[in-house]
Design an enzyme around this catalytic site. Structure first.
Site, PDB file in Angstrom:
ATOM      1  N   ASP A 168       0.774  -1.384  -0.238  1.00  0.00           N
ATOM      2  CA  ASP A 168       0.280   0.063  -0.409  1.00  0.00           C
ATOM      3  C   ASP A 168       0.871   1.435  -0.013  1.00  0.00           C
ATOM      4  O   ASP A 168       0.424   1.976   0.310  1.00  0.00           O
ATOM      5  CB  ASP A 168      -0.915  -0.059   2.099  1.00  0.00           C
ATOM      6  CG  ASP A 168      -1.884  -0.995   1.069  1.00  0.00           C
ATOM      7  OD1 ASP A 168      -1.563  -1.895   0.714  1.00  0.00           O
ATOM      8  OD2 ASP A 168      -2.826  -1.181   1.638  1.00  0.00           O
ATOM      9  N   LYS A 203      -7.473  -5.447  -2.018  1.00  0.00           N
ATOM     10  CA  LYS A 203      -7.840  -5.607  -1.212  1.00  0.00           C
ATOM     11  C   LYS A 203      -8.888  -4.908  -0.586  1.00  0.00           C
ATOM     12  O   LYS A 203      -8.293  -3.277  -0.868  1.00  0.00           O
ATOM     13  CB  LYS A 203      -7.281  -5.587  -0.115  1.00  0.00           C
ATOM     14  CG  LYS A 203      -5.928  -5.026   0.576  1.00  0.00           C
ATOM     15  CD  LYS A 203      -4.926  -5.503   1.111  1.00  0.00           C
ATOM     16  CE  LYS A 203      -4.406  -4.191   1.496  1.00  0.00           C
ATOM     17  NZ  LYS A 203      -4.863  -3.020   1.816  1.00  0.00           N
ATOM     18  N   CYS A 263      -2.034  -2.334   7.758  1.00  0.00           N
ATOM     19  CA  CYS A 263      -2.148  -3.683   6.700  1.00  0.00           C
ATOM     20  C   CYS A 263      -0.452  -4.147   6.570  1.00  0.00           C
ATOM     21  O   CYS A 263      -0.348  -5.502   6.266  1.00  0.00           O
ATOM     22  CB  CYS A 263      -2.119  -3.033   5.746  1.00  0.00           C
ATOM     23  SG  CYS A 263      -3.900  -2.477   5.174  1.00  0.00           S
TER      24      CYS A 263
HETATM   25  C1  VGL Z   1      -4.912   0.554   6.366  1.00  0.00           C
HETATM   26  C2  VGL Z   1      -5.812   2.363   7.711  1.00  0.00           C
HETATM   27  C3  VGL Z   1      -7.075   0.998   6.323  1.00  0.00           C
HETATM   28  C4  VGL Z   1      -3.398   0.146   5.596  1.00  0.00           C
HETATM   29  C5  VGL Z   1      -5.799   0.715   5.482  1.00  0.00           C
HETATM   30  O1  VGL Z   1      -2.848  -0.218   4.401  1.00  0.00           O
HETATM   31  O2  VGL Z   1      -2.586   0.275   6.368  1.00  0.00           O
HETATM   32  N1  VGL Z   1      -4.275   2.043   6.956  1.00  0.00           N
HETATM   33  N2  VGL Z   1      -7.027   1.053   5.217  1.00  0.00           N
END
Ligand code: VGL
Ligand code: ZN
Length: 182
Positions: free
Chosen positions: A8, A86, A127
Site C-alpha cells: 500500500d 484488497k 496492513c
Molecule cells: C490501511 C487503514 C485503512 C493500511 C488501509 O493500508 O494500512 N490502514 N485502510
C-alpha cells in the site's frame, strides 16, 4: 526463493493524502533499492469502492481508480510484477494483502516458489501488520523491514505495539542493510 511484498505505498497514505501516514513517503527510496535485490516483487493496493462501511472508521481514502489510490509517484512500479487489490468490498476488512480479491496472493507466491517473504510499506499498524502475520500463517518465513515501514499511530505507541505483535507471531524484524543481493 525470496519475495518482496510492497504494501500500500499509495498517495493517500503519504503526506498530503487523505489518510496520511506521518513520513509515509520516507519508505519510497528504501523500497526502490530493495526491489533490485529480489527475484519476485509484488505489491498490494488498498482499493475501496466509493461507499463502504470501512469509511465509518476511516476518512475516505484509496477509492479505486482515483489518484489517491495510485502508487506514490516515486515508486519504481515497473519492478512490480503483480498487484493485489484488497478492501474491494463493502466490509471493514481487507487489511491483509492475503485477503486480496483479484488474485490469491498465497497461491501466487507458492507458484513462484517463494518460501521467504519480506514485507515493507504502509501502514505498520494495519496492513503491514496484518499481511505479515498472515504470511506466517501461510507457512512463509516472514521478515518485516523496519526502516521500510511507517505507522498511522492513531494512538501513540501503536507502532511499537505492532512490532511486538508481529514478533510474537513469528515475524523476524530486520533492517534493509541486513538484506543481501539476490
Ligand atoms: C490501511 C487503514 C485503512 C493500511 C488501509 O493500508 O494500512 N490502514 N485502510
Ligand atoms: Zn483502507
Amino acid at each position: 526463493m525470496k519475495g518482496l511484498l510492497v504494501v500500500d505505498v499509495q498517495n493517500d497514505f503519504c503526506p498530503g493524502g487523505a489518510l496520511a501516514v506521518p513520513e509515509g513517503d520516507k519508505v519510497v527510496p528504501v523500497i526502490n533499492k530493495l526491489m533490485e535485490k529480489f527475484p519476485v516483487v509484488v505489491a498490494s493496493k488498498d482499493w475501496h469502492p466509493k461507499q463502504t462501511v470501512h469509511f465509518e472508521k476511516w476518512p475516505v481514502h484509496c477509492v479505486h481508480n482515483t489518484k489517491g489510490a495510485d502508487f506514490h509517484p516515486g515508486i519504481v512500479s515497473t519492478k512490480i510484477e503483480q498487484v493485489f487489490l484488497k478492501g474491494t468490498g463493502n466490509k471493514d476488512d481487507g487489511y491483509s494483502a492475503f485477503e486480496a480479491t483479484n488474485l490469491d496472493l498465497a497461491r501466487y507466491l507458492k507458484e513462484k516458489g517463494v518460501d521467504e517473504l519480506f514485507v515493507v510499506g504502509l501502514a505498520t499498524d494495519y496492513c503491514v501488520r496484518a499481511s505479515a502475520i498472515d504470511a506466517v500463517k501461510q507457512g512463509l518465513t516472514t521478515h518485516v523491514v523496519t526502516d521500510a515501514i511507517a505507522a498511522v499511530n492513531v494512538k501513540p505507541g501503536d507502532d511499537e505495539k505492532s512490532l511486538d505483535d508481529m514478533r510474537g507471531a513469528g515475524v523476524k524484524l530486520v533492517t534493509s542493510k541486513d538484506i543481501s543481493a539476490k
